[in-house]
Scaffold this motif. Structure first.
Motif, PDB file in Angstrom:
ATOM      1  N   TYR A   9       0.830  21.454 -41.358  1.00 56.19           N
ATOM      2  CA  TYR A   9       0.896  21.797 -40.078  1.00 56.19           C
ATOM      3  C   TYR A   9       0.459  23.366 -39.858  1.00 56.19           C
ATOM      4  O   TYR A   9       0.219  23.889 -38.657  1.00 56.19           O
ATOM      5  CB  TYR A   9       2.276  21.855 -39.381  1.00 56.19           C
ATOM      6  N   GLU A  11      -2.280  26.728 -40.285  1.00 54.01           N
ATOM      7  CA  GLU A  11      -3.672  27.081 -40.823  1.00 54.01           C
ATOM      8  C   GLU A  11      -3.764  28.445 -40.734  1.00 54.01           C
ATOM      9  O   GLU A  11      -3.032  28.924 -39.832  1.00 54.01           O
ATOM     10  CB  GLU A  11      -4.543  26.256 -39.879  1.00 54.01           C
ATOM     11  N   ASP A  13      -7.033  31.085 -40.070  1.00 56.26           N
ATOM     12  CA  ASP A  13      -8.344  31.033 -39.623  1.00 56.26           C
ATOM     13  C   ASP A  13      -8.646  32.446 -39.218  1.00 56.26           C
ATOM     14  O   ASP A  13      -8.152  32.683 -37.998  1.00 56.26           O
ATOM     15  CB  ASP A  13      -8.682  29.733 -38.714  1.00 56.26           C
ATOM     16  N   LYS A  24      -1.651  24.368 -36.575  1.00 53.80           N
ATOM     17  CA  LYS A  24      -3.079  23.675 -36.347  1.00 53.80           C
ATOM     18  C   LYS A  24      -3.205  22.934 -35.011  1.00 53.80           C
ATOM     19  O   LYS A  24      -2.291  22.477 -34.444  1.00 53.80           O
ATOM     20  CB  LYS A  24      -3.141  22.438 -37.461  1.00 53.80           C
TER      21      LYS A  24
END
Length: 73
Positions: A9, A11, A13, A24
């Motif tokens: 669930y 991330e 980035d 996410k």
């Protein structure tokens, strides 16, 4: 929920929210969720305010934060 579960669930980035851990598929950070809960919102209120969030994602944010603080992540 264990570590493998919450990682599905969360991330990180660099192109999204300056690389902060996010849920996410959203731009909602783990910190956003923690701050909402710390301000007194219930999980149900967080979910009402952000209908794109699931209860599992809120739990994942809490577990992620706990693991970061304990050094387990």
């Amino acid at each position: 929920m264990n570590k493998d579960d919450y990682l599905e669930y969360i991330e990180i980035d660099q192109a999204k929210r300056f690389g902060k851990p996010t849920i996410k598929g959203t731009r909602i950070t783990v910190t956003d969720i923690l701050e909402m809960l710390a301000s007194g919102m219930t999980q149900a209120e967080v979910l009402d305010e952000h209908p794109n969030l699931l209860a599992e994602q809120v739990k994942a944010a809490l577990l992620y934060a706990a693991n970061q603080l304990s050094g387990a992540a």
